[in-house]
Design a protein around this motif. Structure first.
Motif, mmCIF file in Angstrom:
data_model
loop_
_atom_site.group_PDB
_atom_site.id
_atom_site.type_symbol
_atom_site.label_atom_id
_atom_site.label_comp_id
_atom_site.label_asym_id
_atom_site.label_seq_id
_atom_site.Cartn_x
_atom_site.Cartn_y
_atom_site.Cartn_z
ATOM 1 N N GLY A 18 50.553 25.955 41.772
ATOM 2 C CA GLY A 18 50.814 24.525 41.578
ATOM 3 C C GLY A 18 50.082 23.877 40.417
ATOM 4 O O GLY A 18 49.887 22.657 40.414
ATOM 5 N N SER A 19 49.701 24.669 39.405
ATOM 6 C CA SER A 19 48.977 24.038 38.290
ATOM 7 C C SER A 19 49.904 23.107 37.494
ATOM 8 O O SER A 19 49.453 22.085 36.968
ATOM 9 N N ASN A 20 51.173 23.432 37.400
ATOM 10 C CA ASN A 20 52.102 22.516 36.716
ATOM 11 C C ASN A 20 52.283 21.227 37.509
ATOM 12 O O ASN A 20 52.342 20.141 36.936
ATOM 13 N N LEU A 88 61.367 21.922 39.520
ATOM 14 C CA LEU A 88 60.916 23.186 40.080
ATOM 15 C C LEU A 88 59.701 23.612 39.263
ATOM 16 O O LEU A 88 59.746 23.629 38.030
ATOM 17 N N ALA A 89 58.614 23.914 39.966
ATOM 18 C CA ALA A 89 57.378 24.261 39.254
ATOM 19 C C ALA A 89 56.769 25.484 39.940
ATOM 20 O O ALA A 89 56.023 25.354 40.904
ATOM 21 N N GLY A 90 57.151 26.650 39.447
ATOM 22 C CA GLY A 90 56.668 27.875 40.083
ATOM 23 C C GLY A 90 57.314 28.057 41.449
ATOM 24 O O GLY A 90 56.686 28.551 42.379
ATOM 25 N N PHE A 91 58.561 27.634 41.550
ATOM 26 C CA PHE A 91 59.292 27.775 42.816
ATOM 27 C C PHE A 91 60.036 29.106 42.765
ATOM 28 O O PHE A 91 60.965 29.281 41.967
ATOM 29 N N ILE A 110 60.712 24.938 34.847
ATOM 30 C CA ILE A 110 59.934 25.478 33.724
ATOM 31 C C ILE A 110 59.907 26.991 33.857
ATOM 32 O O ILE A 110 59.633 27.528 34.937
ATOM 33 N N HIS A 111 60.218 27.644 32.736
ATOM 34 C CA HIS A 111 60.310 29.109 32.755
ATOM 35 C C HIS A 111 59.426 29.677 31.639
ATOM 36 O O HIS A 111 59.479 29.195 30.505
ATOM 37 N N PRO A 112 58.624 30.717 31.956
ATOM 38 C CA PRO A 112 57.643 31.191 30.965
ATOM 39 C C PRO A 112 58.222 32.163 29.938
ATOM 40 O O PRO A 112 57.743 33.297 29.815
ATOM 41 N N SER A 113 59.234 31.739 29.209
ATOM 42 C CA SER A 113 59.724 32.543 28.077
ATOM 43 C C SER A 113 60.477 31.624 27.136
ATOM 44 O O SER A 113 60.786 30.479 27.482
ATOM 45 N N ALA A 175 50.127 25.922 27.524
ATOM 46 C CA ALA A 175 51.212 25.256 26.787
ATOM 47 C C ALA A 175 52.193 24.605 27.769
ATOM 48 O O ALA A 175 52.721 23.519 27.517
ATOM 49 N N GLU A 176 52.408 25.259 28.893
ATOM 50 C CA GLU A 176 53.323 24.706 29.903
ATOM 51 C C GLU A 176 52.811 23.363 30.417
ATOM 52 O O GLU A 176 53.584 22.442 30.652
ATOM 53 N N HIS A 177 51.494 23.292 30.590
ATOM 54 C CA HIS A 177 50.902 22.063 31.132
ATOM 55 C C HIS A 177 51.132 20.865 30.209
ATOM 56 O O HIS A 177 51.168 19.735 30.664
HETATM 57 C C1 GRF Z 1 54.634 29.064 35.546
HETATM 58 O O1 GRF Z 1 54.281 30.026 34.609
HETATM 59 C C2 GRF Z 1 56.094 28.715 35.452
HETATM 60 O O2 GRF Z 1 56.619 28.847 34.174
HETATM 61 C C3 GRF Z 1 56.740 29.738 36.333
HETATM 62 O O3 GRF Z 1 55.836 29.940 37.387
HETATM 63 C C4 GRF Z 1 54.512 29.597 36.965
HETATM 64 C C5 GRF Z 1 54.026 28.564 37.940
HETATM 65 O O4 GRF Z 1 52.668 28.278 37.810
HETATM 66 N N1 GRF Z 1 58.049 29.318 36.740
HETATM 67 P P1 GRF Z 1 52.007 27.108 38.668
HETATM 68 O O5 GRF Z 1 52.332 27.384 40.128
HETATM 69 O O6 GRF Z 1 52.594 25.810 38.216
HETATM 70 O O7 GRF Z 1 50.541 27.190 38.392
#
Ligand code: GRF
Length: 192
Positions: A18-20, A88-91, A110-113, A175-177
């Protein structure tokens, strides 16, 4: 799809750290945005991210059910809390076509690519193996096709020679944050 105006009630689905989510909450408070996180739902009750919701007195639920039951209950909570944007955040679950269709509001992820590269899992490992110069993260609209909806914002992160998937993941996460709250701003202000 309804146009987003006025005060936007945001729901967030998480599965873990849940950091995002934490950054979204922080950003919306600090910047007095026209959107506020009103509801957090996790499909895992041990998800660490639920603690941020609790700390910030945001309505939150853990629904540990099979997908159809999860979606039914989550949909009811979204309606009850008058949510008009779902993040959706790490779902770690793929939403059904029916759920996506039934939500008459936008859903973003958010997707890490650097989409369209590396849809699905193990994105950093795949980018390193392929010898890519850059990795990154993409915020995009959610459609029935996995990681394929229209791009909202994307950020690049240089891949270093010494990078392992974990070290790269750490820099991409930073960077996502930055990018996720800005993407929510974009969606809520109809810039894209
Ligand atoms: C992030 O890297 C996001 O891109 C991906 O899952 C991760 C979730 O991280 N979909 P967090 O739970 O928000 O810390």
């Amino acid at each position: 799809m309804k146009k987003l105006t006025g005060n936007i009630n945001v729901g967030v689905f998480i599965s873990g750290r849940g950091s995002n989510l934490k950054e979204l909450i922080k950003y919306s408070k600090k910047n007095n945005t026209n959107w506020k996180i009103k509801l957090v739902i996790s499909n895992k009750k041990e998800a660490k991210g639920l603690a941020y919701a609790k700390k910030n007195k945001i309505t939150n639920y853990a629904i540990e059910r099979k997908k159809p039951q999860f979606e039914k209950r989550a949909f009811d909570y979204l309606k009850k809390n008058k949510i008009n944007l779902l993040c959706l955040a790490g779902f770690m679950r793929i939403l059904s076509k029916e759920f996506i269709r039934n939500c008459k509001f936008k859903i973003i992820n958010i997707h890490p690519s650097l989409l369209p590269k590396y849809k699905g899992l193990n994105t950093h490992e795949r980018a390193i193996k392929a010898g890519d110069k850059y990795a990154g993260s993409t915020v995009h609209y959610v459609t029935a096709k996995l990681d394929s909806g229209k791009k909202i914002l994307q950020t690049k992160v240089k891949i270093l020679k010494k990078d392992k998937p974990n070290s790269l993941a750490k820099r991409v996460l930073k960077a996502e944050h930055l990018i996720y709250p800005k993407a929510v701003d974009v969606v809520c202000n109809k810039i894209v």
